[in-house]
Motif scaffolding. Sequence first.
Motif, PDB file in Angstrom:
ATOM      1  N   ASP A 230       0.832  -1.197   0.000  1.00  0.00           N
ATOM      2  CA  ASP A 230       0.000   0.000   0.000  1.00  0.00           C
ATOM      3  C   ASP A 230       0.876   1.261   0.000  1.00  0.00           C
ATOM      4  N   HIS A 231       1.934   1.262   0.817  1.00  0.00           N
ATOM      5  CA  HIS A 231       2.848   2.410   0.843  1.00  0.00           C
ATOM      6  C   HIS A 231       3.554   2.560  -0.508  1.00  0.00           C
ATOM      7  N   ALA A 232       3.887   1.423  -1.130  1.00  0.00           N
ATOM      8  CA  ALA A 232       4.567   1.492  -2.430  1.00  0.00           C
ATOM      9  C   ALA A 232       3.656   2.168  -3.461  1.00  0.00           C
ATOM     10  N   VAL A 233       2.377   1.817  -3.446  1.00  0.00           N
ATOM     11  CA  VAL A 233       1.439   2.409  -4.408  1.00  0.00           C
ATOM     12  C   VAL A 233       1.254   3.910  -4.120  1.00  0.00           C
ATOM     13  N   GLN A 234       1.208   4.267  -2.827  1.00  0.00           N
ATOM     14  CA  GLN A 234       1.092   5.704  -2.501  1.00  0.00           C
ATOM     15  C   GLN A 234       2.339   6.471  -2.960  1.00  0.00           C
ATOM     16  N   LEU A 235       3.510   5.821  -2.808  1.00  0.00           N
ATOM     17  CA  LEU A 235       4.751   6.472  -3.258  1.00  0.00           C
ATOM     18  C   LEU A 235       4.723   6.659  -4.780  1.00  0.00           C
ATOM     19  N   LEU A 236       4.186   5.670  -5.490  1.00  0.00           N
ATOM     20  CA  LEU A 236       4.080   5.788  -6.949  1.00  0.00           C
ATOM     21  C   LEU A 236       3.237   7.008  -7.335  1.00  0.00           C
ATOM     22  N   GLN A 237       2.086   7.140  -6.668  1.00  0.00           N
ATOM     23  CA  GLN A 237       1.207   8.279  -6.984  1.00  0.00           C
ATOM     24  C   GLN A 237       1.940   9.600  -6.743  1.00  0.00           C
ATOM     25  N   ARG A 238       2.649   9.646  -5.611  1.00  0.00           N
ATOM     26  CA  ARG A 238       3.368  10.872  -5.262  1.00  0.00           C
ATOM     27  C   ARG A 238       4.468  11.150  -6.291  1.00  0.00           C
ATOM     28  N   ALA A 239       5.208  10.096  -6.665  1.00  0.00           N
ATOM     29  CA  ALA A 239       6.314  10.271  -7.628  1.00  0.00           C
ATOM     30  C   ALA A 239       5.765  10.716  -8.988  1.00  0.00           C
ATOM     31  N   GLN A 240       4.610  10.157  -9.371  1.00  0.00           N
ATOM     32  CA  GLN A 240       4.028  10.553 -10.670  1.00  0.00           C
ATOM     33  C   GLN A 240       3.609  12.025 -10.654  1.00  0.00           C
ATOM     34  N   SER A 241       3.047  12.461  -9.520  1.00  0.00           N
ATOM     35  CA  SER A 241       2.601  13.852  -9.525  1.00  0.00           C
ATOM     36  C   SER A 241       3.795  14.807  -9.418  1.00  0.00           C
ATOM     37  N   SER A 358      -2.578  -8.869  -0.602  1.00  0.00           N
ATOM     38  CA  SER A 358      -2.887  -9.384   0.741  1.00  0.00           C
ATOM     39  C   SER A 358      -3.884 -10.541   0.670  1.00  0.00           C
ATOM     40  N   ALA A 359      -4.887 -10.453  -0.213  1.00  0.00           N
ATOM     41  CA  ALA A 359      -5.871 -11.552  -0.287  1.00  0.00           C
ATOM     42  C   ALA A 359      -5.222 -12.826  -0.837  1.00  0.00           C
ATOM     43  N   THR A 360      -4.377 -12.672  -1.850  1.00  0.00           N
ATOM     44  CA  THR A 360      -3.819 -13.875  -2.496  1.00  0.00           C
ATOM     45  C   THR A 360      -2.728 -14.502  -1.629  1.00  0.00           C
ATOM     46  N   ASP A 361      -1.905 -13.665  -0.990  1.00  0.00           N
ATOM     47  CA  ASP A 361      -0.913 -14.210  -0.042  1.00  0.00           C
ATOM     48  C   ASP A 361      -1.630 -15.063   1.010  1.00  0.00           C
ATOM     49  N   ALA A 362      -2.741 -14.519   1.550  1.00  0.00           N
ATOM     50  CA  ALA A 362      -3.457 -15.224   2.620  1.00  0.00           C
ATOM     51  C   ALA A 362      -4.064 -16.523   2.099  1.00  0.00           C
ATOM     52  N   LEU A 373       6.727 -16.476  -1.261  1.00  0.00           N
ATOM     53  CA  LEU A 373       6.296 -15.715  -2.440  1.00  0.00           C
ATOM     54  C   LEU A 373       7.421 -14.829  -2.946  1.00  0.00           C
ATOM     55  N   VAL A 374       7.803 -15.071  -4.200  1.00  0.00           N
ATOM     56  CA  VAL A 374       8.848 -14.269  -4.833  1.00  0.00           C
ATOM     57  C   VAL A 374       8.133 -13.175  -5.625  1.00  0.00           C
ATOM     58  N   ASP A 375       7.876 -12.046  -4.935  1.00  0.00           N
ATOM     59  CA  ASP A 375       7.105 -10.968  -5.543  1.00  0.00           C
ATOM     60  C   ASP A 375       8.032  -9.861  -6.001  1.00  0.00           C
ATOM     61  N   PHE A 376       7.922  -9.488  -7.244  1.00  0.00           N
ATOM     62  CA  PHE A 376       8.654  -8.322  -7.729  1.00  0.00           C
ATOM     63  C   PHE A 376       7.983  -7.891  -9.027  1.00  0.00           C
ATOM     64  N   GLY A 377       8.376  -6.748  -9.554  1.00  0.00           N
ATOM     65  CA  GLY A 377       7.792  -6.397 -10.844  1.00  0.00           C
ATOM     66  C   GLY A 377       7.773  -4.922 -11.117  1.00  0.00           C
ATOM     67  N   HIS A 378       7.100  -4.620 -12.225  1.00  0.00           N
ATOM     68  CA  HIS A 378       7.068  -3.259 -12.748  1.00  0.00           C
ATOM     69  C   HIS A 378       5.817  -2.582 -12.190  1.00  0.00           C
ATOM     70  N   LEU A 379       5.885  -2.196 -10.919  1.00  0.00           N
ATOM     71  CA  LEU A 379       4.679  -1.686 -10.258  1.00  0.00           C
ATOM     72  C   LEU A 379       4.106  -0.470 -10.993  1.00  0.00           C
ATOM     73  N   GLY A 380       4.993   0.336 -11.569  1.00  0.00           N
ATOM     74  CA  GLY A 380       4.544   1.551 -12.266  1.00  0.00           C
ATOM     75  C   GLY A 380       3.522   1.269 -13.346  1.00  0.00           C
ATOM     76  N   ASP A 381       3.612   0.096 -13.997  1.00  0.00           N
ATOM     77  CA  ASP A 381       2.578  -0.217 -14.991  1.00  0.00           C
ATOM     78  C   ASP A 381       1.709  -1.396 -14.551  1.00  0.00           C
ATOM     79  N   GLY A 382       1.622  -1.625 -13.272  1.00  0.00           N
ATOM     80  CA  GLY A 382       0.668  -2.607 -12.752  1.00  0.00           C
ATOM     81  C   GLY A 382       1.039  -4.049 -13.033  1.00  0.00           C
ATOM     82  N   ASN A 383       2.315  -4.309 -13.294  1.00  0.00           N
ATOM     83  CA  ASN A 383       2.758  -5.653 -13.684  1.00  0.00           C
ATOM     84  C   ASN A 383       3.553  -6.293 -12.544  1.00  0.00           C
ATOM     85  N   LEU A 384       3.006  -7.382 -12.022  1.00  0.00           N
ATOM     86  CA  LEU A 384       3.702  -8.104 -10.951  1.00  0.00           C
ATOM     87  C   LEU A 384       4.175  -9.461 -11.446  1.00  0.00           C
TER      88      LEU A 384
END
Length: 467
Positions: A230-241, A358-362, A373-384
């Motif tokens: 959630d913090h990562a997504v908020q940081l993305l929004q802030r960085a984009q603006s 969070s739902a899928t991890d659970a 879970l090996v999670d990584f990806g191009h969060l900026g374009d919604g790709n995990l």
Amino acid sequence: MTALLDALRAAVGQRQVLTEGDLSAWELDWRKRHRGRALAVVRPASTAEVAGVVKACAAHGAAIVPQGGNTGLVGGSVPDTSGTQVLLHLGRMNAVRSIDAANLTMTVDAGCVLQVVQERAAAQGLLFPLSLAAEGSCTIGGNLATNAGGTQVLRYGNARELCLGLEVVTAAGEVWDGLGGLRKDNTGYDLRDLFIGSEGTLGVITAATLKLFPQPAAVMTALAAVASMDHAVQLLQRAQSRLAAGLTGFEVMGDFALSLVRKHFPQLPQPLPPSPWMVLLEQSDAEGEAHARGLFESLLETALEDGLITDAAIAESLEQSHAMWHLRESIPLAQAEEGLNVKHDISLPVSRIPAFVSATDAALEAAFPGVRLVDFGHLGDGNLHYNVQASPGTAAADFLREHEKAVNGIVYDAVVAHGGSISAEHGIGLLKREELVARKSPVAIGLMRAIKRALDPDNRFNPGRVL
Ligand code: FAD
């Protein structure tokens, strides 16, 4: 078979039709999950030779599997096990045909390695922004056939957006010359867009006209530690603006993914102590380094004050910047060292990613306690890249054999429920063929089948892949 081999030799020359010896470089895929057997590996040097190969195969009823760098991750670039398919390797077609600096375009053969294209553009002070960890061996033809994404999609789009024209050999062995540097051309159906992303099932891409961009005056990289997605997504929004089009990369890395890098590549520097999630930001700036640094410092300082991030480091040199990217790019290699896992290349609306994770991890933890879970990806374009590794002590091969289907069911059900796609950038190939048919609308599948029948009525190109 002998008559076909003779016709292939007549098309490309005796030495470019390989039938003996170790052909595993062409027959085994990058993930080592699909090993096929080709009737022959055929290596044309020109578009005319490709046309000759297609005509020879058509005359003898043989299937063709086009291949570039063989770095595809969905099993689409290797032949099946029948020993009847012709593997068409484009590697010898590697010329840069022309660069038009005033039009910001470059026309290249399909077998050009991506990194070579980037370097040739840079030598003219220009940028070809497609960038991915396999760039030292993947080819432009493969990039376009899979509509590759990579790390700069946020700013420049994926391979489709970077291509203005194509040259293609059709199933009849004709050459469609659709090269050209037009940014506007509304003359009927867009044939280029049909071939891009078709994974070698509609025709052989033999050349492309690519979009170039001015080189930015400065490119700067930073790492930020965040407590949650959630913090990562908020940081993305802030960085984009704050950075607008200057934000050219925004990658996310989960701590388990980075722990695999620490384990398998302990020599790589880790600029920040471990954190649940790490974000890698890249900024391209037209004004210069001081301006870029000022923007990054202000963004990250306020994010720290507001509790959006817990720590940050801005690369002080090109070397440090490369080291940060190297961490990110080493994740797929570290995963491969760790052993088999169930891979998912998915995309979601960015706003839905925290809830999805969070739902899928659970759900996975409930079904397979201790799963990692090996999670990584191009969060900026919604790709995990949302990959599932067996719990410690469980043999990876056993886990995959027994549970891959169930894991896929949990993950893809959640993807669909959150409005996402089961393939963001790697394509369908063999790996996701059944999921595609099960999860895409029957109308869409019907239209795709109609296009396949129209362009490749004899199912000559990459049969059994995608559809
Ligand atoms: P191949 O693997 O040879 O072929 C891929 C598909 O394209 C096959 O179906 C093949 O039949 C078809 N094809 C190849 N050439 C042609 C042609 N000339 N005409 C018609 N069809 C053709 N992908 C991403 O999108 N983003 C990433 O960030 C990314 N990172 C990667 C990192 C690593 C370490 C690896 C190994 C792969 C990664 N990939 C990524 C996947 C892969 O690199 C890309 O899909 C790449 O674009 C494939 O290019 P290639 O030349 O290797 O194609």
